[in-house]
Design a protein around this motif. Structure first.
Motif, PDB file in Angstrom:
ATOM      1  N   MET A 159      33.852  -1.298 -29.467  1.00 14.57           N
ATOM      2  CA  MET A 159      33.504  -1.112 -27.579  1.00 14.57           C
ATOM      3  C   MET A 159      34.555  -0.191 -26.789  1.00 14.57           C
ATOM      4  O   MET A 159      34.866  -0.062 -25.327  1.00 14.57           O
ATOM      5  N   ARG A 160      35.646   0.855 -28.014  1.00 18.30           N
ATOM      6  CA  ARG A 160      37.158   1.407 -27.039  1.00 18.30           C
ATOM      7  C   ARG A 160      35.982   2.955 -26.603  1.00 18.30           C
ATOM      8  O   ARG A 160      36.275   3.141 -25.866  1.00 18.30           O
ATOM      9  N   ASP A 161      35.787   3.338 -28.556  1.00 15.06           N
ATOM     10  CA  ASP A 161      35.023   4.480 -27.598  1.00 15.06           C
ATOM     11  C   ASP A 161      33.683   4.752 -27.516  1.00 15.06           C
ATOM     12  O   ASP A 161      33.054   5.684 -28.498  1.00 15.06           O
ATOM     13  N   SER A 162      33.350   3.722 -27.910  1.00 16.49           N
ATOM     14  CA  SER A 162      31.345   3.434 -27.987  1.00 16.49           C
ATOM     15  C   SER A 162      31.338   4.520 -29.617  1.00 16.49           C
ATOM     16  O   SER A 162      30.198   4.387 -29.136  1.00 16.49           O
ATOM     17  N   THR A 163      31.535   4.177 -30.482  1.00 15.22           N
ATOM     18  CA  THR A 163      31.435   4.370 -31.759  1.00 15.22           C
ATOM     19  C   THR A 163      30.596   4.066 -32.352  1.00 15.22           C
ATOM     20  O   THR A 163      30.821   2.511 -32.816  1.00 15.22           O
ATOM     21  N   ILE A 164      29.724   3.896 -32.962  1.00 18.16           N
ATOM     22  CA  ILE A 164      28.903   2.923 -33.820  1.00 18.16           C
ATOM     23  C   ILE A 164      28.364   3.800 -35.694  1.00 18.16           C
ATOM     24  O   ILE A 164      28.646   5.145 -35.328  1.00 18.16           O
ATOM     25  N   ALA A 165      28.717   2.469 -36.471  1.00 15.52           N
ATOM     26  CA  ALA A 165      28.287   2.960 -37.729  1.00 15.52           C
ATOM     27  C   ALA A 165      27.167   2.308 -38.457  1.00 15.52           C
ATOM     28  O   ALA A 165      27.678   1.293 -37.840  1.00 15.52           O
ATOM     29  N   LEU A 166      26.333   2.950 -38.754  1.00 13.03           N
ATOM     30  CA  LEU A 166      25.556   1.790 -38.963  1.00 13.03           C
ATOM     31  C   LEU A 166      24.715   2.501 -40.141  1.00 13.03           C
ATOM     32  O   LEU A 166      24.466   3.510 -40.411  1.00 13.03           O
ATOM     33  N   THR A 167      23.948   1.109 -40.955  1.00  6.89           N
ATOM     34  CA  THR A 167      23.161   1.723 -42.320  1.00  6.89           C
ATOM     35  C   THR A 167      21.875   1.408 -42.660  1.00  6.89           C
ATOM     36  O   THR A 167      21.984  -0.187 -42.354  1.00  6.89           O
ATOM     37  N   LEU A 168      21.020   1.992 -42.719  1.00  2.34           N
ATOM     38  CA  LEU A 168      19.733   1.061 -42.569  1.00  2.34           C
ATOM     39  C   LEU A 168      18.970   2.490 -42.874  1.00  2.34           C
ATOM     40  O   LEU A 168      18.805   3.325 -42.932  1.00  2.34           O
TER      41      LEU A 168
END
Length: 961
Positions: free
Chosen positions: A445-454
C-alpha cells in the motif's frame, strides 16, 4: 270406571316422564349431582371430558339466576368489564335456548382437570375448576388457578387467585398453536376462537409485548391498548416503547400508532406517529436507514443507507450508498451465503468517488477508489476429496485514506500490505495424485506495487516404491526401500504498479513457466544402529522465452532481444546422510542425593550429511553465455550472463557444490519419584535440546567453513518453553593497517586461539499475569496447595458447534437474533454466604519484551579485540484487561520503543454492559489521536434504531503561522 281412570292417569305420567328424561342427562360423564366438590378431596385431581354433541336436543334450560363469579365487589374495573361481557353472552344464550332447539358449539373433546376441586351447575351449565386448573381443546391449552367454563356456550373464563398477603398467583397461561400469552384475566370462546385478555404478556422473537387490554381475533391477531414493546427480559424493563394502540400478528409483525420511548420509567421526547416491528422468522427485504453526520473536508453526509434483499434462506444482498454535500459519493454491495454442510462465505464490493476541498482551490482533489473482499469456506464434510477456499482482500492504495470508517481505525490506516488468495484442490486417492490451483495477490500500500500470480497450478504424486514386490516373500530387499515422488508446478505471474496492471502484455510483462521435481530416496540401516539416507533430486524447468544480450557500442548500452520458443533448463543434486543415537545413563549416589532421583539420561544425536551438485554454468549445458563489452576507452571484457535470469523459477547457480554438514544434538532428562504416588515415576526435562551445526564446502576456494549455529531449548513450565538461537562467525576480521576498514579474512577465529565471533541473537519473552495466578502464588508461599477442579466436558457447554437443524438466512446479526435477553443471572453480582456482594476483580496483564543483539558494523571498530561493538534493539509491549465490576470492563494496550525513545501505539477502551444496552468508549493516543463513543441497544431488531455514535473528526495536520 275408577280402574280405567287410574290406567289412563298412569299412562300420561309415564309419557310425561319419558318426554322429560333428556332434560336430566348431564354432559359430564360420571357426574350424578350438581355439586361434585364434596366427592373430591383437596389435593386430588378431577379429570373429566366434555364430548361433542352432533344431534339436536329439544331440552330447555331452567331459568335460574346463577352468580358466575364469587364476589363482584372484589373485582377491579377490568375484571368487571370482562365478567359483564361474559354474562351478557350467557344471558342471551340462555334466553335463546328456552323456546327453541340449540346446537352444541364445540366439535372436538374438551379435556379439563383441577388439582383442588370442581363444581358444576346443571341449571346454568357452568363448571368451576379450582387449583392448578388445566383445559385443553384442539390446539388450545389454558392453565390457571381458577377456570370457569360455560359448557353450553363454548365460553371459558380464567383468572388467578390471591394469597393471604393479597398477592396474585396462578395467573392464566394461554397457548394457541405456537403462540404463548401470560395474562391476568382471559375470556375465550372455543367456537369463534376470539378472546378478551387483560394485562397480556407475550414474547415475539427477541422482543416482549405487554398491554393492559387486548382482544384476540379469530385468525390469531391481537389488538392492543396501552401496550409496551421492549427487548429487556426483566419484570420491570429498563426501557420500552410505549404504544397507544397496536395490532400484532404473531410471528409476523406489530403495527402501532403514536409511540414514544421510555427509559428508566422516564418518558423521553422521542416520539413517532406510527411504525412497525417485523417478527418474521424468515428474512424479508426492506429499506436500511442511513446515518448522518458532518465531516471536515467533505461536508454533511448521509451514509450506509440502502436496501436489503432477502433472496432466499441461503443468500442475501445488501446495497448501500453514501453521499456528501461537497460532491463525494460511494456505492457498496455485500452478500452472505451459506448452505449447510456444503459451504459458506461472504462478498463485499465498494466504489468511492472522493472530492476533497473546494473547487478551484489549491487543496481541491478528486480520486476514485474501490475495494473487493471475498471469503469462501467449504465444509470438511461436503467433499473429502475436493475443496475450495478463498480469502480475497483487494483495495486500491487510496481506498482506506478516503473511507470514513477506516479513518477511525488505526490498524486499517497503518496497514502496509494486503494479501489475497483463492485455492482449489482435489485428490485422486486411487493413484495417490493431488491437483491444486491457487490465485495469489500481494499489495504494497505504500508504493502501490502489485505481485500477482494467476494461476499457480500444482500436481503432486505421493511417495511410492517402484521396486517393492506386490507379494513379498521373505525379508525385505534393499532395493525395495527405494522410493520416489513427483511434484509439478505451472505458474504465470507479474510484478507491476497498480495503474499498469490492466495495460500489461501477457508475453512481454508476465513471467510464466513450468517446473518438475522428482526426488528419489532410500532408507537403509548399517550395522544395526547407523541410519543411511541417500537421495537424488532432479529438477526441470520449462520456459517459453529467453533474453539474448549484446553490447551496443554506439549507445554504450546493453541490447535485449526476447526470443519466443520452448526452452528447457534442468539441474540435479545428490545427497547422503548418516545419523545415530548414543545413550548414556547416570545413577547418582544415594548417600548424596537420596532416593528421590532415580536416574539421569543423556541422549546424543550426531548426524553428518554430504551434498554434491555439478557446475551447471559450464558451457556444455548452455545455461550461461557471454557477450563482449567494449567501453568508451576501448577496454574489452567478457560479461557472463544467463538468458533465463529473471525467469519464474530461476536458473541453476554457478559453481560446483560439494559440502559436508555436521550436526550434534543433546537431550538431558531426569527420572524422579512422584510425590503423589510412591510407586510412580515422572520425567523432568533438564535440557530439552542443546545443539550445534556447521558445514564445510569442498568446492569453495576461500572460506570453506560456514558459521557455527547453536540452539538451546528449555522447558521451564508446561506452558512456556525458552528458545535461544545464536550464531558464531568462523572467520576473523583482518585489517592491513590501523584505520583501514576491516574485512573478513581467510583465517579462522579458532586459529587465533579464540572461539567463534558472536554474531548476535534475537529473543522474545512474554508472560500473562492474572488474579488467579497471583492468588495461587500466595497460597503456595503460605504452604497451601491449590485445589484442582475436575475437568469438565466443555463440548456440552459450547454453542459454536451447536446446530439448530433449521436453515436460515446468513446475516450473522439477524441469525444470532436474541441479543436483548441475556442469561438469568446476567448483570447480577455474586454474593457470599452472608449475602454481601463477593469481592471479585478479575484482571490480566500481558507483558512482552523483545531484544535483538547484532554487530554494529557502522560503529567504531576495536582493533585490540578485532571486534565491532554490539547494538541492542529493544521493545516492550504491555496490554491488560480489568473488570472493575459486573458489566464494567477496561482494556488497554501500549508499548515503548527503546531505540526511538517513544511510546508506541497506545489504545484504551471502556465498555459498560447495561443489560439491554451497551456503552463503549475507545481512545487512541498514538500515533493517531482519536476517540469513539458508542451507545446502542443489544437487540438485533433495535440495534440500528436505538443507537448513538460520536467520533472525533479526522483531518490532516495543519500548521498555522
Amino acid at each position: 270406571m275408577r280402574k280405567n281412570m287410574l290406567i289412563i292417569l298412569l299412562f300420561f305420567v309415564i309419557t310425561f316422564v319419558m318426554a322429560e328424561m333428556p332434560r336430566l342427562t348431564f354432559p359430564i360423564l360420571g357426574a350424578a349431582n350438581t355439586d361434585v366438590s364434596d366427592s373430591v378431596g383437596k389435593g386430588q385431581t378431577v379429570n373429566t371430558q366434555l364430548l361433542p354433541h352432533s344431534a339436536k336436543s329439544d331440552s330447555t334450560v331452567i331459568d335460574t339466576t346463577t352468580q358466575v363469579l364469587a364476589d363482584t365487589a372484589k373485582m377491579d374495573s377490568l375484571q368487571k368489564a370482562i365478567w359483564m361481557h361474559n354474562k351478557a353472552i350467557d344471558d342471551s344464550l340462555r334466553a335463546d335456548s328456552i323456546n327453541r332447539q340449540r346446537k352444541n358449539g364445540i366439535d372436538a373433546p374438551v379435556e379439563y382437570t383441577a388439582e383442588d376441586s370442581m363444581t358444576y351447575e346443571g341449571a346454568s351449565g357452568l363448571a368451576h375448576l379450582y387449583g392448578q386448573s388445566h383445559v385443553k381443546y384442539q390446539d388450545m391449552d389454558l392453565q390457571s388457578d381458577q377456570i370457569f367454563m360455560q359448557l353450553d356456550s363454548s365460553l371459558v373464563h380464567a383468572t388467578g387467585s390471591l394469597d393471604s398477603l393479597g398477592k396474585k398467583f396462578g395467573t392464566p397461561i394461554f397457548k394457541m398453536g405456537s403462540d404463548t400469552y401470560e395474562n391476568d384475566t382471559i375470556a375465550f370462546n372455543f367456537k369463534t376462537k376470539k378472546g378478551l385478555i387483560s394485562d397480556v404478556y407475550t414474547q415475539q422473537d427477541d422482543g416482549y409485548m405487554t398491554a393492559q387490554l387486548a382482544k384476540r381475533g379469530a385468525n390469531g391477531e391481537i389488538y392492543l391498548q396501552h401496550g409496551r414493546y421492549t427487548t429487556c427480559d426483566k419484570d420491570h424493563p429498563d426501557f420500552y416503547i410505549a404504544l397507544s394502540r397496536a395490532k400484532m400478528r404473531p410471528g409476523k409483525d406489530v403495527v402501532f400508532g403514536p409511540a414514544y420511548l421510555v427509559v428508566a420509567d422516564v418518558p423521553l421526547p422521542f416520539a413517532i406517529p406510527y411504525g412497525f416491528f417485523p417478527f418474521s422468522k424468515s428474512y424479508s427485504s426492506g429499506f436500511i436507514m442511513p446515518t448522518y453526520g458532518d465531516e471536515t473536508s467533505r461536508g454533511f453526509y448521509l451514509r450506509d443507507g440502502g436496501y436489503y434483499f432477502a433472496i432466499n434462506d441461503k443468500m442475501d444482498l445488501k446495497l448501500l450508498g453514501e453521499i456528501y454535500t461537497k460532491g463525494s459519493w460511494g456505492l457498496s454491495a455485500a452478500s452472505n451465503y451459506r448452505k449447510r454442510y456444503k459451504y459458506s462465505g461472504s462478498f463485499f464490493a465498494s466504489y468511492q468517488n472522493t472530492v476533497n476541498g473546494e473547487k478551484n482551490m489549491p487543496d481541491y482533489t478528486k480520486a476514485t477508489s474501490f475495494k473487493v473482499q471475498w471469503s469462501h469456506r467449504q465444509d470438511s464434510k461436503a467433499n473429502p476429496y475436493s475443496s475450495l477456499s478463498a480469502s480475497v482482500n483487494f483495495a486500491t492504495s487510496s481506498y482506506e485514506r478516503n473511507n470514513l470508517t477506516s479513518m477511525y481505525n488505526p490498524q486499517a490506516m497503518t496497514q502496509s500490505t494486503r494479501t489475497s488468495s483463492v485455492s482449489w484442490s482435489t485428490t485422486f486417492s486411487s493413484i495417490g495424485m493431488s491437483l491444486s490451483s491457487t490465485f495469489n495477490l500481494n499489495q504494497n500500500m505504500r508504493d502501490s506495487t502489485i505481485a500477482l500470480t494467476l494461476p499457480d497450478l500444482n500436481i503432486s504424486i505421493s511417495r511410492f516404491y517402484p521396486f517393492k514386490r506386490r507379494h513379498a516373500v521373505g525379508k525385505e530387499r534393499w532395493y525395495e526401500k527405494i522410493s520416489m515422488s513427483y511434484t509439478g508446478q505451472l505458474s504465470n505471474s507479474i510484478s507491476t504498479k497498480e495503474d499498469r496492471l490492466m495495460h500489461s502484455s501477457l508475453t512481454r510483462d508476465w513471467r510464466n513457466g513450468m517446473q518438475h521435481s522428482i526426488p528419489i530416496s532410500g532408507n537403509f540401516t548399517l550395522f544395526g544402529y547407523l541410519n543411511i539416507n541417500p537421495s537424488l533430486t532432479f529438477t526441470d524447468r520449462m520456459y517459453t522465452q529467453k533474453q539474448e544480450l549484446s553490447w551496443d557500442e554506439a549507445t554504450q548500452t546493453v541490447k535485449r532481444d526476447t526470443l519466443q520458443g520452448f526452452y528447457n533448463v534442468y539441474n540435479w543434486a545428490f545427497s547422503v546422510s548418516a545419523s545415530t543415537k548414543l545413550y548414556g545413563m547416570y545413577i547418582p549416589s544415594r548417600k548424596v542425593f537420596g532416593d528421590k532421583i532415580m536416574a539421569v539420561r543423556h541422549v546424543v544425536t550426531p548426524s553428518v550429511s554430504f551434498n554434491y551438485a555439478p557446475d551447471f554454468s559450464a558451457s556444455r549445458y548452455g545455461f550461461y553465455k557471454t557477450y563482449q563489452k567494449t567501453d568508451a576507452d576501448g577496454n574489452v571484457s567478457l560479461v557472463e550472463y544467463s538468458p533465463y535470469e529473471g525467469s519464474l523459477y530461476g536458473v541453476p547457480g554457478r559453481g560446483k557444490t560439494g559440502s559436508i554438514s555436521m550436526d550434534l544434538s543433546n537431550n538431558i532428562e531426569m527420572k524422579v519419584k512422584s510425590d503423589a504416588d510412591s510407586t510412580g515415576v515422572k520425567k523432568i526435562s533438564i535440557i530439552d535440546e542443546l545443539g550445534a551445526s556447521m558445514s564445510y564446502n569442498m568446492a569453495a576456494e576461500e572460506r570453506p567453513w560456514s558459521d557455527l549455529s547453536t540452539r538451546l531449548r528449555l522447558k521451564l513450565t508446561k506452558s512456556y518453553t525458552l528458545n535461544i538461537n545464536a550464531v558464531f562467525a568462523t572467520y576473523a576480521y583482518e585489517a592491513d593497517s590501523v584505520g583501514a576498514r576491516p574485512y573478513i579474512g581467510t583465517h579462522t577465529e579458532y586459529s587465533k586461539g579464540r572461539f567463534g565471533r558472536f554474531q548476535g541473537m534475537s529473543q522474545n519473552l512474554s508472560y500473562t499475569l492474572d488474579n488467579k495466578k497471583v492468588s495461587d502464588l500466595i497460597k503456595w508461599l503460605k504452604g497451601e496447595r491449590p485445589k484442582r477442579k475436575n475437568d469438565r466436558d466443555s463440548r456440552a457447554n459450547r454453542d459454536d458447534d451447536y446446530d439448530t437443524g433449521v436453515e436460515t438466512n446468513v446475516d450473522e446479526d439477524m441469525e444470532r437474533g436474541k441479543h436483548g435477553a441475556r442469561k438469568d443471572n446476567a448483570g447480577k453480582a455474586e454474593t457470599d454466604e452472608d449475602g454481601y456482594m463477593a469481592f471479585n476483580l478479575p484482571w490480566s496483564l500481558s507483558l512482552g519484551y523483545g531484544v535483538t543483539m547484532r554487530e554494529n558494523t557502522s560503529g567504531k571498530f576495536n582493533y585490540d579485540s578485532m571486534r565491532y561493538p554490539y547494538k541492542f534493539t529493544q521493545n516492550l509491549n504491555v496490554s491488560g484487561n480489568l473488570r472493575i465490576s459486573d458489566g464494567w470492563n477496561i482494556s488497554f494496550s501500549s508499548g515503548y520503543d527503546f531505540e526511538n525513545h517513544k511510546i508506541s501505539m497506545t489504545t484504551a477502551s471502556l465498555s459498560r454492559d447495561l443489560h439491554c444496552f451497551n456503552m463503549s468508549c475507545s481512545v487512541v493516543l498514538a500515533p493517531y489521536t482519536s476517540y469513539n463513543f458508542s451507545f446502542r441497544c443489544n437487540a438485533a431488531t433495535l440495534t440500528d434504531a436505538l443507537k448513538y455514535d460520536k467520533r472525533s473528526s479526522y483531518s490532516n495536520a495543519v500548521q498555522w503561522y
